[in-house]
Design a protein around this motif. Structure first.
Motif, PDB file in Angstrom:
ATOM      1  N   ILE A   1     -14.409  10.806  -6.762  1.00 21.73           N
ATOM      2  CA  ILE A   1     -13.311  11.203  -7.638  1.00 21.73           C
ATOM      3  C   ILE A   1     -13.812  12.283  -8.590  1.00 21.73           C
ATOM      4  O   ILE A   1     -14.855  12.125  -9.224  1.00 21.73           O
ATOM      5  N   THR A   2     -13.057  13.368  -8.660  1.00 22.74           N
ATOM      6  CA  THR A   2     -13.427  14.494  -9.518  1.00 22.74           C
ATOM      7  C   THR A   2     -12.299  14.779 -10.506  1.00 22.74           C
ATOM      8  O   THR A   2     -11.345  14.009 -10.608  1.00 22.74           O
ATOM      9  N   SER A   3     -12.396  15.904 -11.176  1.00 21.93           N
ATOM     10  CA  SER A   3     -11.345  16.296 -12.114  1.00 21.93           C
ATOM     11  C   SER A   3     -10.106  16.816 -11.398  1.00 21.93           C
ATOM     12  O   SER A   3      -9.045  16.952 -11.998  1.00 21.93           O
ATOM     13  N   GLU A   4     -10.224  17.089 -10.105  1.00 21.25           N
ATOM     14  CA  GLU A   4      -9.077  17.502  -9.293  1.00 21.25           C
ATOM     15  C   GLU A   4      -8.481  16.272  -8.605  1.00 21.25           C
ATOM     16  O   GLU A   4      -9.224  15.417  -8.124  1.00 21.25           O
ATOM     17  N   PRO A   5      -7.160  16.159  -8.531  1.00 26.70           N
ATOM     18  CA  PRO A   5      -6.541  14.985  -7.893  1.00 26.70           C
ATOM     19  C   PRO A   5      -6.947  14.834  -6.420  1.00 26.70           C
ATOM     20  O   PRO A   5      -6.982  15.813  -5.677  1.00 26.70           O
ATOM     21  N   VAL A   6      -7.262  13.612  -6.034  1.00 27.51           N
ATOM     22  CA  VAL A   6      -7.626  13.259  -4.661  1.00 27.51           C
ATOM     23  C   VAL A   6      -6.564  12.287  -4.148  1.00 27.51           C
ATOM     24  O   VAL A   6      -6.225  11.319  -4.838  1.00 27.51           O
ATOM     25  N   GLU A   7      -6.047  12.525  -2.930  1.00 24.26           N
ATOM     26  CA  GLU A   7      -5.070  11.591  -2.356  1.00 24.26           C
ATOM     27  C   GLU A   7      -5.770  10.323  -1.914  1.00 24.26           C
ATOM     28  O   GLU A   7      -6.834  10.373  -1.280  1.00 24.26           O
TER      29      GLU A   7
ATOM     30  N   SER B   1       0.861  -1.179   0.000  1.00 23.78           N
ATOM     31  CA  SER B   1       0.000   0.000   0.000  1.00 23.78           C
ATOM     32  C   SER B   1       0.898   1.229   0.000  1.00 23.78           C
ATOM     33  O   SER B   1       1.912   1.270   0.696  1.00 23.78           O
ATOM     34  N   TYR B   2       0.555   2.203  -0.809  1.00 27.22           N
ATOM     35  CA  TYR B   2       1.291   3.461  -0.854  1.00 27.22           C
ATOM     36  C   TYR B   2       0.321   4.586  -1.212  1.00 27.22           C
ATOM     37  O   TYR B   2      -0.790   4.338  -1.664  1.00 27.22           O
ATOM     38  N   ARG B   3       0.743   5.800  -1.012  1.00 29.74           N
ATOM     39  CA  ARG B   3      -0.087   6.975  -1.267  1.00 29.74           C
ATOM     40  C   ARG B   3       0.081   7.418  -2.722  1.00 29.74           C
ATOM     41  O   ARG B   3       1.187   7.479  -3.239  1.00 29.74           O
ATOM     42  N   ALA B   4      -1.051   7.698  -3.372  1.00 27.59           N
ATOM     43  CA  ALA B   4      -1.067   8.185  -4.753  1.00 27.59           C
ATOM     44  C   ALA B   4      -2.169   9.236  -4.866  1.00 27.59           C
ATOM     45  O   ALA B   4      -2.841   9.546  -3.870  1.00 27.59           O
TER      46      ALA B   4
ATOM     47  N   TYR C   1      -9.519   6.881 -15.287  1.00 27.14           N
ATOM     48  CA  TYR C   1      -8.909   7.799 -14.329  1.00 27.14           C
ATOM     49  C   TYR C   1      -7.453   8.057 -14.701  1.00 27.14           C
ATOM     50  O   TYR C   1      -6.865   7.332 -15.497  1.00 27.14           O
ATOM     51  N   VAL C   2      -6.897   9.081 -14.073  1.00 28.95           N
ATOM     52  CA  VAL C   2      -5.481   9.379 -14.189  1.00 28.95           C
ATOM     53  C   VAL C   2      -4.895   9.280 -12.791  1.00 28.95           C
ATOM     54  O   VAL C   2      -5.427   9.865 -11.842  1.00 28.95           O
ATOM     55  N   VAL C   3      -3.806   8.527 -12.665  1.00 28.48           N
ATOM     56  CA  VAL C   3      -3.133   8.341 -11.380  1.00 28.48           C
ATOM     57  C   VAL C   3      -1.806   9.086 -11.412  1.00 28.48           C
ATOM     58  O   VAL C   3      -1.101   9.073 -12.414  1.00 28.48           O
ATOM     59  N   THR C   4      -1.478   9.715 -10.289  1.00 31.02           N
ATOM     60  CA  THR C   4      -0.159  10.315 -10.096  1.00 31.02           C
ATOM     61  C   THR C   4       0.522   9.510  -9.004  1.00 31.02           C
ATOM     62  O   THR C   4       0.006   9.397  -7.890  1.00 31.02           O
ATOM     63  N   GLY C   5       1.670   8.926  -9.321  1.00 31.04           N
ATOM     64  CA  GLY C   5       2.377   8.038  -8.408  1.00 31.04           C
ATOM     65  C   GLY C   5       3.301   8.759  -7.454  1.00 31.04           C
ATOM     66  O   GLY C   5       3.366   9.999  -7.422  1.00 31.04           O
ATOM     67  N   ILE C   6       4.066   7.993  -6.694  1.00 37.43           N
ATOM     68  CA  ILE C   6       4.884   8.540  -5.611  1.00 37.43           C
ATOM     69  C   ILE C   6       6.060   9.378  -6.086  1.00 37.43           C
ATOM     70  O   ILE C   6       6.621  10.137  -5.310  1.00 37.43           O
ATOM     71  N   ALA C   7       6.414   9.272  -7.353  1.00 36.11           N
ATOM     72  CA  ALA C   7       7.515  10.083  -7.888  1.00 36.11           C
ATOM     73  C   ALA C   7       6.996  11.174  -8.832  1.00 36.11           C
ATOM     74  O   ALA C   7       7.761  11.752  -9.581  1.00 36.11           O
ATOM     75  N   GLY C   8       5.675  11.420  -8.819  1.00 39.96           N
ATOM     76  CA  GLY C   8       5.090  12.436  -9.680  1.00 39.96           C
ATOM     77  C   GLY C   8       4.760  11.943 -11.081  1.00 39.96           C
ATOM     78  O   GLY C   8       4.260  12.697 -11.902  1.00 39.96           O
ATOM     79  N   GLU C   9       5.014  10.668 -11.346  1.00 45.24           N
ATOM     80  CA  GLU C   9       4.706  10.099 -12.656  1.00 45.24           C
ATOM     81  C   GLU C   9       3.195   9.946 -12.814  1.00 45.24           C
ATOM     82  O   GLU C   9       2.489   9.720 -11.847  1.00 45.24           O
ATOM     83  N   MET C  10       2.710  10.106 -14.018  1.00 50.74           N
ATOM     84  CA  MET C  10       1.271  10.001 -14.284  1.00 50.74           C
ATOM     85  C   MET C  10       1.012   8.908 -15.307  1.00 50.74           C
ATOM     86  O   MET C  10       1.812   8.700 -16.216  1.00 50.74           O
ATOM     87  N   TRP C  11      -0.142   8.232 -15.147  1.00 55.19           N
ATOM     88  CA  TRP C  11      -0.557   7.232 -16.120  1.00 55.19           C
ATOM     89  C   TRP C  11      -2.068   7.066 -16.043  1.00 55.19           C
ATOM     90  O   TRP C  11      -2.673   7.274 -14.999  1.00 55.19           O
ATOM     91  N   PRO C  12      -2.690   6.689 -17.160  1.00 55.19           N
ATOM     92  CA  PRO C  12      -4.138   6.452 -17.152  1.00 55.19           C
ATOM     93  C   PRO C  12      -4.454   5.016 -16.736  1.00 55.19           C
ATOM     94  O   PRO C  12      -3.648   4.115 -16.954  1.00 55.19           O
ATOM     95  N   ILE C  13      -5.619   4.838 -16.106  1.00 55.57           N
ATOM     96  CA  ILE C  13      -6.109   3.498 -15.783  1.00 55.57           C
ATOM     97  C   ILE C  13      -7.572   3.411 -16.208  1.00 55.57           C
ATOM     98  O   ILE C  13      -8.265   4.427 -16.285  1.00 55.57           O
TER      99      ILE C  13
END
Length: 182
Positions: A90-96, A24-27, A63-75
């Motif tokens: 989940i909205t258009s603004e990133p949620v932790e 488990s990690y924060r994204a 969705y679009v995910v932003t990972g722990i190093a700032g990398e982004m990818w779609p899912i």
């Protein structure tokens, strides 16, 4: 040529897969919008993954995910189960969010940082990922990760999984060694 054969082509016969499960990690997560500009200036509907030097189009469902190093990818919508979040929030603004530790077993192999390589993936849109690329840290090297299948009581890399690259600097924050006792 399947992923295992590609790895043997890169590493030779010394290729040795090891098995892992996710931690488990924060994204961050947000709704994918093909009209939104993300991290590629002037280009709506495209995200840039800084770790693998790859641009990927976002879909209209997902969705679009932003990972722990700032990398982004779609899912896609099915991948939301990996995140502790109510899709309605989940909205258009990133949620932790925190990721969920699943019981999925993965096979991974380390490609030494002295070996630059590419991996073509297709998760609905084709992309070319770049492993061990110059300009960023890789630890001992980047990993190629695929799902594992149980065959005759032993886990093996799934030859039908096109794989993904996991940066070696963050790999141990995302995955832990698999133990049959888990």
């Amino acid at each position: 040529m399947n992923i295992s054969e590609n790895i043997q082509w890169i590493l030779g016969d010394t290729a040795s897969w090891k098995f892992y499960t996710n931690r488990s990690y924060r994204a961050k997560i947000q709704i994918a919008d093909p009209n939104q500009v993300y991290n590629v200036a002037g280009t709506p509907g495209v995200v840039y993954n800084c770790l693998e030097d790859a641009c990927e189009k976002v879909g209209t469902n997902g969705y679009v995910v932003t990972g722990i190093a700032g990398e982004m990818w779609p899912i896609g919508e099915k991948a939301i189960k990996k995140y502790k979040v109510d899709p309605e929030k989940i909205t258009s603004e990133p949620v932790e969010v925190d990721t969920v530790e699943l019981d999925t077993v993965y096979a991974a192999i380390l490609i030494p940082k002295s070996t630059q390589f590419t991996l073509e993936v297709d998760y609905g849109e084709k992309a070319v990922l770049h492993g061990n690329r110059s300009g960023i840290e890789h630890g001992d090297g980047d990993y190629v990760l695929v799902t594992a299948k149980l065959v005759d009581g032993e886990y093996r890399p799934d030859p039908d999984d096109c794989g993904r690259i996991i940066n070696g600097e963050v790999f141990s924050k995302l995955y832990k060694p698999f133990s049959k006792q888990q």
